[in-house]
Design a protein around this motif. Structure first.
Motif, PDB file in Angstrom:
ATOM      1  N   LYS A   1      24.718  -2.127  49.833  1.00 19.51           N
ATOM      2  CA  LYS A   1      23.394  -1.482  49.844  1.00 19.51           C
ATOM      3  C   LYS A   1      23.049  -0.936  48.464  1.00 19.51           C
ATOM      4  CE  LYS A   1      20.887   2.248  52.212  1.00 19.51           C
ATOM      5  NZ  LYS A   1      20.993   3.310  53.248  1.00 19.51           N
ATOM      6  N   GLU A   2      23.996  -0.245  47.832  1.00 21.05           N
ATOM      7  CA  GLU A   2      23.757   0.314  46.495  1.00 21.05           C
ATOM      8  C   GLU A   2      23.585  -0.796  45.464  1.00 21.05           C
ATOM      9  OE1 GLU A   2      23.103   3.469  45.753  1.00 21.05           O
ATOM     10  OE2 GLU A   2      23.157   3.680  47.953  1.00 21.05           O
ATOM     11  N   ALA A   3      24.332  -1.884  45.610  1.00 20.07           N
ATOM     12  CA  ALA A   3      24.216  -3.003  44.681  1.00 20.07           C
ATOM     13  C   ALA A   3      22.841  -3.652  44.778  1.00 20.07           C
ATOM     14  CB  ALA A   3      25.311  -4.038  44.954  1.00 20.07           C
ATOM     15  N   VAL A   4      22.349  -3.842  45.998  1.00 18.31           N
ATOM     16  CA  VAL A   4      21.020  -4.440  46.187  1.00 18.31           C
ATOM     17  C   VAL A   4      19.945  -3.531  45.608  1.00 18.31           C
ATOM     18  CG1 VAL A   4      19.305  -5.179  47.884  1.00 18.31           C
ATOM     19  CG2 VAL A   4      21.712  -5.762  48.219  1.00 18.31           C
ATOM     20  N   LYS A   5      20.038  -2.252  45.894  1.00 18.64           N
ATOM     21  CA  LYS A   5      19.046  -1.300  45.360  1.00 18.64           C
ATOM     22  C   LYS A   5      19.067  -1.285  43.837  1.00 18.64           C
ATOM     23  CE  LYS A   5      18.701   1.927  49.244  1.00 18.64           C
ATOM     24  NZ  LYS A   5      18.917   3.329  49.691  1.00 18.64           N
ATOM     25  N   SER A   6      20.252  -1.416  43.260  1.00 16.12           N
ATOM     26  CA  SER A   6      20.386  -1.379  41.804  1.00 16.12           C
ATOM     27  C   SER A   6      19.684  -2.560  41.142  1.00 16.12           C
ATOM     28  CB  SER A   6      21.867  -1.356  41.421  1.00 16.12           C
ATOM     29  OG  SER A   6      22.021  -1.400  40.020  1.00 16.12           O
ATOM     30  N   VAL A   7      19.888  -3.765  41.683  1.00 12.98           N
ATOM     31  CA  VAL A   7      19.277  -4.941  41.048  1.00 12.98           C
ATOM     32  C   VAL A   7      17.769  -4.996  41.275  1.00 12.98           C
ATOM     33  CG1 VAL A   7      21.416  -6.269  41.170  1.00 12.98           C
ATOM     34  CG2 VAL A   7      19.730  -6.494  43.020  1.00 12.98           C
ATOM     35  N   LEU A   8      17.279  -4.221  42.234  1.00 15.63           N
ATOM     36  CA  LEU A   8      15.841  -4.184  42.499  1.00 15.63           C
ATOM     37  C   LEU A   8      15.149  -3.030  41.768  1.00 15.63           C
ATOM     38  CD1 LEU A   8      15.798  -4.910  46.341  1.00 15.63           C
ATOM     39  CD2 LEU A   8      15.340  -6.513  44.475  1.00 15.63           C
ATOM     40  N   ALA A   9      15.920  -2.218  41.063  1.00 12.95           N
ATOM     41  CA  ALA A   9      15.363  -1.063  40.360  1.00 12.95           C
ATOM     42  C   ALA A   9      15.009  -1.416  38.922  1.00 12.95           C
ATOM     43  CB  ALA A   9      16.368   0.091  40.398  1.00 12.95           C
ATOM     44  N   GLY A  10      14.315  -0.509  38.252  1.00 13.55           N
ATOM     45  CA  GLY A  10      14.008  -0.676  36.837  1.00 13.55           C
ATOM     46  C   GLY A  10      12.712  -1.412  36.591  1.00 13.55           C
ATOM     47  N   PRO A  11      12.308  -1.497  35.333  1.00 19.84           N
ATOM     48  CA  PRO A  11      11.027  -2.130  34.984  1.00 19.84           C
ATOM     49  C   PRO A  11      11.016  -3.645  35.182  1.00 19.84           C
ATOM     50  CG  PRO A  11      12.246  -1.517  33.009  1.00 19.84           C
ATOM     51  CD  PRO A  11      12.979  -0.921  34.159  1.00 19.84           C
ATOM     52  N   GLU A  12      12.191  -4.294  35.117  1.00 18.99           N
ATOM     53  CA  GLU A  12      12.266  -5.745  35.314  1.00 18.99           C
ATOM     54  C   GLU A  12      13.324  -6.080  36.366  1.00 18.99           C
ATOM     55  OE1 GLU A  12      10.792  -8.092  31.455  1.00 18.99           O
ATOM     56  OE2 GLU A  12      12.864  -7.393  31.347  1.00 18.99           O
ATOM     57  N   PRO A  13      13.012  -5.792  37.624  1.00 19.84           N
ATOM     58  CA  PRO A  13      13.978  -6.075  38.693  1.00 19.84           C
ATOM     59  C   PRO A  13      14.113  -7.580  38.923  1.00 19.84           C
ATOM     60  CG  PRO A  13      11.885  -5.428  39.635  1.00 19.84           C
ATOM     61  CD  PRO A  13      11.755  -5.240  38.147  1.00 19.84           C
ATOM     62  N   VAL A  14      15.200  -7.951  39.582  1.00 20.41           N
ATOM     63  CA  VAL A  14      15.349  -9.359  39.935  1.00 20.41           C
ATOM     64  C   VAL A  14      14.298  -9.724  40.981  1.00 20.41           C
ATOM     65  CG1 VAL A  14      17.822  -9.343  39.421  1.00 20.41           C
ATOM     66  CG2 VAL A  14      17.044  -8.906  41.774  1.00 20.41           C
ATOM     67  N   THR A  15      13.982 -11.001  41.041  1.00 24.86           N
ATOM     68  CA  THR A  15      13.022 -11.472  42.045  1.00 24.86           C
ATOM     69  C   THR A  15      13.719 -12.251  43.159  1.00 24.86           C
ATOM     70  OG1 THR A  15      12.608 -13.532  40.831  1.00 24.86           O
ATOM     71  CG2 THR A  15      11.214 -11.615  40.300  1.00 24.86           C
ATOM     72  N   ALA A  16      15.017 -12.486  42.990  1.00 26.69           N
ATOM     73  CA  ALA A  16      15.776 -13.228  43.997  1.00 26.69           C
ATOM     74  C   ALA A  16      17.226 -12.772  43.991  1.00 26.69           C
ATOM     75  CB  ALA A  16      15.696 -14.735  43.732  1.00 26.69           C
ATOM     76  N   ILE A  17      17.869 -12.917  45.142  1.00 23.86           N
ATOM     77  CA  ILE A  17      19.273 -12.523  45.291  1.00 23.86           C
ATOM     78  C   ILE A  17      20.039 -13.675  45.922  1.00 23.86           C
ATOM     79  CG2 ILE A  17      20.880 -10.982  46.498  1.00 23.86           C
ATOM     80  CD1 ILE A  17      18.723  -8.820  46.367  1.00 23.86           C
ATOM     81  N   PHE A  18      21.214 -13.964  45.344  1.00 26.66           N
ATOM     82  CA  PHE A  18      22.164 -14.868  45.991  1.00 26.66           C
ATOM     83  C   PHE A  18      23.295 -14.011  46.533  1.00 26.66           C
ATOM     84  CE2 PHE A  18      25.747 -17.722  46.425  1.00 26.66           C
ATOM     85  CZ  PHE A  18      25.158 -18.826  47.044  1.00 26.66           C
ATOM     86  N   ALA A  19      23.483 -14.030  47.869  1.00 23.36           N
ATOM     87  CA  ALA A  19      24.508 -13.217  48.532  1.00 23.36           C
ATOM     88  C   ALA A  19      25.772 -14.055  48.708  1.00 23.36           C
ATOM     89  CB  ALA A  19      24.003 -12.726  49.882  1.00 23.36           C
ATOM     90  N   GLY A  20      26.913 -13.491  48.280  1.00 23.43           N
ATOM     91  CA  GLY A  20      28.146 -14.258  48.203  1.00 23.43           C
ATOM     92  C   GLY A  20      28.851 -14.556  49.499  1.00 23.43           C
ATOM     93  N   ASN A  21      28.531 -13.851  50.584  1.00 30.50           N
ATOM     94  CA  ASN A  21      29.102 -14.210  51.890  1.00 30.50           C
ATOM     95  C   ASN A  21      28.270 -13.593  53.007  1.00 30.50           C
ATOM     96  OD1 ASN A  21      29.956 -11.530  52.330  1.00 30.50           O
ATOM     97  ND2 ASN A  21      32.041 -11.922  51.662  1.00 30.50           N
ATOM     98  N   ASN A  22      28.669 -13.858  54.253  1.00 28.01           N
ATOM     99  CA  ASN A  22      27.843 -13.462  55.394  1.00 28.01           C
ATOM    100  C   ASN A  22      27.650 -11.954  55.505  1.00 28.01           C
ATOM    101  OD1 ASN A  22      30.513 -13.018  56.132  1.00 28.01           O
ATOM    102  ND2 ASN A  22      30.388 -14.099  58.087  1.00 28.01           N
ATOM    103  N   ARG A  23      28.684 -11.175  55.196  1.00 25.78           N
ATOM    104  CA  ARG A  23      28.567  -9.722  55.325  1.00 25.78           C
ATOM    105  C   ARG A  23      27.625  -9.150  54.268  1.00 25.78           C
ATOM    106  NH1 ARG A  23      34.961  -9.003  56.016  1.00 25.78           N
ATOM    107  NH2 ARG A  23      34.802 -10.827  54.692  1.00 25.78           N
ATOM    108  N   VAL A  24      27.670  -9.718  53.080  1.00 22.50           N
ATOM    109  CA  VAL A  24      26.731  -9.302  52.034  1.00 22.50           C
ATOM    110  C   VAL A  24      25.308  -9.652  52.452  1.00 22.50           C
ATOM    111  CG1 VAL A  24      26.015  -9.650  49.636  1.00 22.50           C
ATOM    112  CG2 VAL A  24      28.447  -9.501  50.196  1.00 22.50           C
TER     113      VAL A  24
END
Length: 326
Positions: free
Chosen positions: A222-245
């Motif tokens: 949860k904290e990792a996802v919030k981190s990559v979505l924060a800031g002035p230039e957040p990511v626009t896509a996420i690749f999740a490494g396994n089912n639990r992620v």
């Protein structure tokens, strides 16, 4: 057996033939013996059979986590192959702990299983060398063993991740995060390598802040996802490494004010209804292939240890096709 023989009016050898499914017994005699067995509550003494034949007709399966949905179809497939060979499956969970994996594997060997299928938690499996030399057939699945040679059945984690990230890039994404499992785990490393390869293929530079490896515990993810979505230039896509992620990422993104593309490695329950794009691996095929390889070894095949990599499949359902904000 003497009691069964006396009740059925046959010799001990005839009872033995019926119990072991051997030929040379007429249908009427077999019926009488089976009726005697049923009426007396006779049960075959498997301990005596082990002493006589040197085989227990049982195999062990060491999983990472029995509660993980990925291992359900894998375990079931192993069980079906074992059953077809007249063997009993005994399984247990290592809880991703190398010491517990070793303890469990050796405990199964102490109970004289004929073979082992292991999903490794550790990176040093030399402790199994004496057991393998003593005749315990051993196959590793999902991840390769450490510091020994043995049969391995894997999914193509590198190729699957590369295809999933390339899919996001093809839909216009340039800032893509990778959130994965712990870096000591082979599949996490291979999927990260696939992510990096896809980004490099497209000439994209990866910001270090876009990559987050660690525990798959919901709070960490949860904290990792919030981190990559924060800031002035957040990511626009996420690749999740396994089912639990993926599951945790879906929950976080459900409350996010911007639509973010998502591709997950491993299918998850209700992914079709939720529209989650995934890289699907065939867990049942992994288990079946590993078990079939194990029984080939038990049947006397002594060729060199081999590695089999099963293909993954990109399943587009909507989340991986969301375009980046204009």
């Amino acid at each position: 057996m003497k009691d069964v023989a006396a009740r059925a009016g046959v010799g001990l050898k005839t009872v033995s033939r019926v119990v072991n499914g051997e030929p040379g017994v007429t249908p009427d005699t077999e019926r009488r013996v089976q009726e005697a067995i049923e009426s007396l509550g006779f049960r075959r003494n498997d301990s005596a059979r082990v002493l006589r034949k040197g085989r227990t007709a049982s195999i062990g399966l060491v999983l990472e986590d029995l509660a993980d949905p990925f291992y359900g179809p894998l375990s079931r497939a192993v069980e079906e192959v074992a059953r077809a060979h007249g063997a009993l499956l005994i399984n247990g969970s290592s809880a991703e702990d190398p010491e517990r994996e070793q303890e469990l594997a050796l405990a199964l060997c102490a109970r004289r299983v004929d073979g082992l299928i292991v999903i490794p938690a550790g990176d040093d499996h030399r402790y199994l060398e004496p057991e393998m030399k003593a005749g315990v057939a051993t196959v590793f699945v999902d991840r390769p063993p450490g510091r020994i040679e043995a049969d391995v059945v894997l999914s193509d984690s590198f190729g699957g991740a590369r295809a999933g990230v390339a899919h996001l890039i093809a839909h216009g994404h340039r800032r893509i995060a990778f959130i994965g499992d712990q870096p000591r785990i082979h599949t996490a490393v291979e999927r990260l390598r696939g992510y990096r390869a896809a980004m490099e293929d497209a000439g994209l530079v990866i910001d270090d802040s876009w990559v987050a490896l660690g525990s798959t515990a919901p709070e960490r993810v949860k904290e990792a996802v919030k981190s990559v979505l924060a800031g002035p230039e957040p990511v626009t896509a996420i690749f999740a490494g396994n089912n639990r992620v993926t599951v945790t990422a879906v929950r976080v993104l459900a409350g996010h004010d911007q639509r973010v593309a998502l591709v997950g490695f491993d299918d998850i329950e209700l992914a079709d209804l939720l529209g989650i794009t995934v890289i699907a691996q065939d867990a049942a095929a992994l288990g079946r292939t590993a078990a079939e390889r194990l029984f080939r070894r038990l049947d006397g095949v002594n060729d060199e240890p081999s590695q089999v990599a099963l293909e993954t499949v990109l399943v587009p359902r909507g989340s991986g096709e969301i375009p980046p904000p204009s």
